[in-house]
Every structure is written in structure tokens, then in C-alpha cells.
Design an enzyme around this catalytic site. Sequence first.
Site, short mmCIF file in Angstrom:
data_model
loop_
_atom_site.label_atom_id
_atom_site.label_comp_id
_atom_site.label_asym_id
_atom_site.label_seq_id
_atom_site.Cartn_x
_atom_site.Cartn_y
_atom_site.Cartn_z
CD GLU A 1 -27.33 14.20 1.50
OE1 GLU A 1 -26.06 14.07 1.00
OE2 GLU A 1 -28.23 13.72 0.80
CB CYS B 1 -19.61 17.48 4.49
SG CYS B 1 -20.67 18.36 3.22
CD GLU C 1 -16.54 13.79 9.10
OE1 GLU C 1 -17.30 13.23 9.79
OE2 GLU C 1 -16.88 14.33 8.04
CE LYS D 1 -31.67 18.91 17.08
NZ LYS D 1 -30.72 19.93 17.09
P1 NAD Z 1 -24.29 15.62 14.65
O1 NAD Z 1 -24.49 14.30 13.88
O2 NAD Z 1 -23.65 15.57 16.03
O3 NAD Z 1 -25.31 16.65 14.68
C1 NAD Z 1 -26.20 17.07 13.50
C2 NAD Z 1 -27.42 17.36 13.94
O4 NAD Z 1 -28.26 16.18 14.48
C3 NAD Z 1 -27.56 18.29 15.05
O5 NAD Z 1 -28.59 19.10 14.86
C4 NAD Z 1 -27.84 17.37 16.28
O6 NAD Z 1 -28.49 18.16 17.32
C5 NAD Z 1 -28.55 16.43 15.59
N1 NAD Z 1 -28.56 15.26 16.39
C6 NAD Z 1 -27.69 14.52 17.07
N2 NAD Z 1 -28.05 13.38 17.41
C7 NAD Z 1 -29.07 13.09 17.26
C8 NAD Z 1 -30.04 12.04 17.31
N3 NAD Z 1 -29.79 11.10 18.01
N4 NAD Z 1 -31.23 11.95 16.78
C9 NAD Z 1 -31.65 13.22 16.01
N5 NAD Z 1 -30.90 14.30 15.95
C10 NAD Z 1 -29.77 14.32 16.34
O7 NAD Z 1 -23.16 16.35 13.47
P2 NAD Z 1 -22.36 17.86 13.75
O8 NAD Z 1 -21.32 17.38 14.63
O9 NAD Z 1 -23.27 19.00 13.85
O10 NAD Z 1 -21.95 17.86 12.19
C11 NAD Z 1 -20.59 17.64 11.69
C12 NAD Z 1 -20.93 16.19 10.85
O11 NAD Z 1 -21.95 16.71 9.81
C13 NAD Z 1 -19.86 15.80 10.15
O12 NAD Z 1 -19.63 14.46 10.41
C14 NAD Z 1 -20.23 16.34 8.64
O13 NAD Z 1 -19.27 15.34 7.79
C15 NAD Z 1 -21.50 16.06 8.54
N6 NAD Z 1 -22.11 16.78 7.44
C16 NAD Z 1 -22.33 16.21 6.36
C17 NAD Z 1 -22.82 16.78 5.31
C18 NAD Z 1 -23.29 16.34 3.92
O14 NAD Z 1 -23.78 16.93 3.10
N7 NAD Z 1 -23.01 15.06 3.76
C19 NAD Z 1 -22.81 18.40 5.29
C20 NAD Z 1 -22.20 18.97 6.44
C21 NAD Z 1 -21.91 18.30 7.52
#
Ligand code: NAD
Length: 484
Positions: free
Chosen positions: A252, A286, A388, A177
Site C-alpha cells: 500500500e 495517503c 507526492e 514493525k
Molecule cells: P516509508 O516507506 O519511509 O516507511 C514506512 C515503513 O517502512 C517504516 O516502518 C519504515 O521503517 C519501513 N521501511 C522503510 N524502508 C524499508 C525497507 N527498505 N525495508 C523494509 N522496511 C522499510 O514511509 P513513511 O514515510 O513512513 O510513510 C509515508 C508514506 O506512506 C507516504 O508515501 C504515504 O503515501 C504512504 N502511505 C500509504 C498508505 C496506503 O494505504 N496506500 C497509507 C499510509 C501511508
Amino acid sequence: MEIEIPYNLENYIGGQFLPPDSHNYIDNINPATGKVCGLIPNSSESDVNKAVQSAKVAFETWSVSSTEYRFKILNKIADLIDQYHEFLALAETNDNGKPLWLSKEVDIPRASSNFRFFATASIQFASESHAMESGINYTLRQPIGIVGCISPWNLPLYLFTWKIAPALAAGNCVIAKPSEVTPVTGYLLAKICKEAGLPDGVLNIVHGDGPNCGEAIVQHPSIKAISFTGSTRAGQRIASIAAPMFKKLSLELGGKNPNIIFADCDWNKMMFNTIRSSFGNQGQICLCGSRILIEASIYDKFKNEFIERAKRLTVGDPLLPTSKQGAIVSKTHFEKIISCIELAKKEGGRILHGGNAIKPSGRCEEGYFIEPTIIENLGPDCKTNTEEIFGPVVTLQKFTDKDEAIMLANATQYGLAASVWTQDISNANYMASNIESGIVWINCWLERDLRTPFGGIKNSGVGREGGWDAMRFFTEPKNVCIQY
Ligand code: NAD
């Protein structure tokens, strides 16, 4: 293949392009213009169930296919990503708001590198053996079965493929997804996989939001492992569902990375990279450094030059080659960043540069743009320095010696990445061993070798991606013991 983007995106299940069973859709908004440009399926449990059924059938043949076969197909996918490079880059920019030059130089090339890298891993991966006096053990590394890959919006195709490629290389079938905020290149990847001859059902891409679609993936009993990249908040929720089901989990998550700058650094190289690590992709990587820690003796010199360089970063239409900074990914995220800047002011922060929304004239006047923002006068414990923000906002703090720098660097619940700038090799190694993070860059930033372990500690996650770590995550080890 005629590659095009339909107004209504479709799921990719069992090799077919299908609407969601519920016929529920989410608006897809171009963040540079603020205009709706399409509709995204908001899939639910029944779509995920169908995808799992297809994956189960496909697993019977894919899991026992030769590694040479997987190598060829994954390479073909990489070649097609290269062939559609321009189209994919434009789609990524329209979905995410990042400058087109960045999508062309970084996001799309990395997506094909991910497939090429793990194509090779599929034929090179090996397992361990342990000899005893009385016999030998060897480890069989078998595909897990059906795995779930869930990715965020900041590096859409780059991170989506970073999970899917090793999962497929190891012989699994995948339910994936992409973020509902940036779904288009995930949709296009399905088209590419079809053209590359990836057997139907091996990769299934379902679109939708976290609570409906993401959780249906995490909760499905036949999905045995979840590889997730996203926020710490969503990671906690996913862990709370998956842990009692004893699923394998790779998380991650977020970061609050320090850049630590010593007086003896290579000044120009440090400056060039600190601007990149602060504001690259509008600070929405990130790995961006959001807390800049500067040795007191060079604090003012650093501050003055950093502000001057930030002023030169043109913020504007991501399609223009002159725009160094594009749009923030969504209205929600834009509002969150603006509220973080307001909070920083309330906490006593002094805005040295930026701090405001921008409304470029012309087609982007309704887009979500924020100036690169530099803040000082905040201590390590305030929310601005511990939570963050994930936008073009950095803080400056002073330190007097390396132990104070380490104390400041470690003063958050996150532990993803850090960069250290010094010419003193002993100091560099001392810092690297004492900073609490999964990645430390010395005199560089965002240098990536895909073989290295990638991931964070503390609230930045659990597990490592990349190289053999990814191949090990996506396989189940079975020890076989033979007595002579
Ligand atoms: P998010 O957690 O809102 O969403 C990420 C993904 O998870 C999306 O596809 C979303 O639909 C899905 N999701 C959300 N809630 C869920 C749940 N309860 N169950 C299953 N899936 C769910 O994050 P975002 O806003 O899309 O991305 C930004 C975040 O990602 C920041 O915190 C950033 O630091 C982090 N990030 C981390 C890395 C890493 O490698 N550590 C890399 C890129 C981004």
C-alpha cells in the site's frame, strides 16, 4: 495494568520486553516541541531471528486454535484499546504531532474497530467450493505461517492494527514493525496484547529503521508474506527483495489523489470535505486529495471561498482543542515539504495562501509547523503535480469538461484514491469508471466500510486490504478435488 511509557522503548519478543541485541537506539522526537522524548531500539537481524524463533513455536498452537478462541482474544484487545483510549490518544499525538482531538476521534477508535472487525472475520470467514459433474472441489484456506507487517508514521496505531488484526485472525504469527518515527503506540499495543492474554510469540513487535530492522524482516526466509504500507520508494525496494524469494506481498504505497469538482456539486458539503481532504492530519493521509480539479465556470468562486476557509484553520499546539492543524511529523519531512513548496514556486506556481513555516510561541516554538498551502498556475506535468508531497499543500487546476477532468486526474503514476463532486449520477458513474485509482468517493471523502477492498493501482501499490481481501491475503488457498 499499570500502563506507562519507558524512556527506552523495548522490543516485544516471545512475550518478553527486551532491549535490542546491538544496544543501538534512535532518538524519538516530539515534533510539536522538537525535543527528544525517548529512545527507540534500532533492532537488527539477530532481534528478528529471535522473534521468528518465538513465532515458530507459537504457530504450532495458534494456527490450530479454535476461531472462537481467536475471536475472544482479539475482542479483548479491542476492549483494552478502548479502555486506554485517552492514554493512547495522548501518546499518538506526542509522537506524531497530530491534534489530540483527531487522535481521540479517529486514530484510536479505528484501532479498536480493526481488532473488533477482524475478530468477527475469524469466525465468519468461509472458503469456496466448485462442483463438477464428476465430483467436487473445495478450497482449504490455511494460515500462511509467520508473516511480516510493516507500517508508516501517518496513522500509526490505526494502520499497524489494520495489518496485525487480520493476520492474527487468520491464524498466523506476526513479526511487526511500526514506523521508527512513531513507535510508542506500537510499544503500548504489545502491553495491551500481553494483558489481553494473547499467547507469547503470536505477536512480536520489533522496533527500528527500514534498512536495519525492516529489511531484516523482509529478507528472513521463514517470513512467508509481507504486508507493507509506506512510500513507493520503500515498496520498490521491498518488492526487489521479496519477489525473488516468492513471498506473498501486499504493498500500500503513495498517492497523488485528485478531487474533481463539477459546477453542479452540493457546494457546502463539497467545501467542508475538500478542506478536510486537503489539510486533515496536515495533509499526511495517503487518501488526502492533493490536486484539486475544478470546472472552469466555478473556478474563481471556489478559489476565493477555499482560501477564506483555509485561513480559518488554526495551526498550533496539538494539545489545544482550538488547533485544527498540528505539527508535521518530523524535521526531515518538514524540510521535504518546504523544499516542495520552493520547487512549486520555481516551476511557476503562484502561492494563493500559506507557503511558510510557522513558529508557535511557548512550548511549540521549536516544533515543525507549516501553514496550509494553496498553489495555482501549474500544469499537470510539473513535479508539483506529479510527485507526492504528503503535506498540507494542494494545487488548483481548471477543466472544461469531464474528459479533460479525467485526463488531468490520470496524469500521474499514482492511482490510490479520487473524489468526485457532482449531482449528476451519470457523470459520477462515468468518472468512477474512467479514473485510474483503487478507490473513488462520490460526494464524500474518507467514508470507510472495513469490508471493502482497499488499495491502489499503478505506483500506489499491489493487492488489497480490508474485509475478505485481507483474510485471503493472510491465508494460503489449497484446492482439494474429490471424485464421486
Ligand atoms: P516509508 O516507506 O519511509 O516507511 C514506512 C515503513 O517502512 C517504516 O516502518 C519504515 O521503517 C519501513 N521501511 C522503510 N524502508 C524499508 C525497507 N527498505 N525495508 C523494509 N522496511 C522499510 O514511509 P513513511 O514515510 O513512513 O510513510 C509515508 C508514506 O506512506 C507516504 O508515501 C504515504 O503515501 C504512504 N502511505 C500509504 C498508505 C496506503 O494505504 N496506500 C497509507 C499510509 C501511508
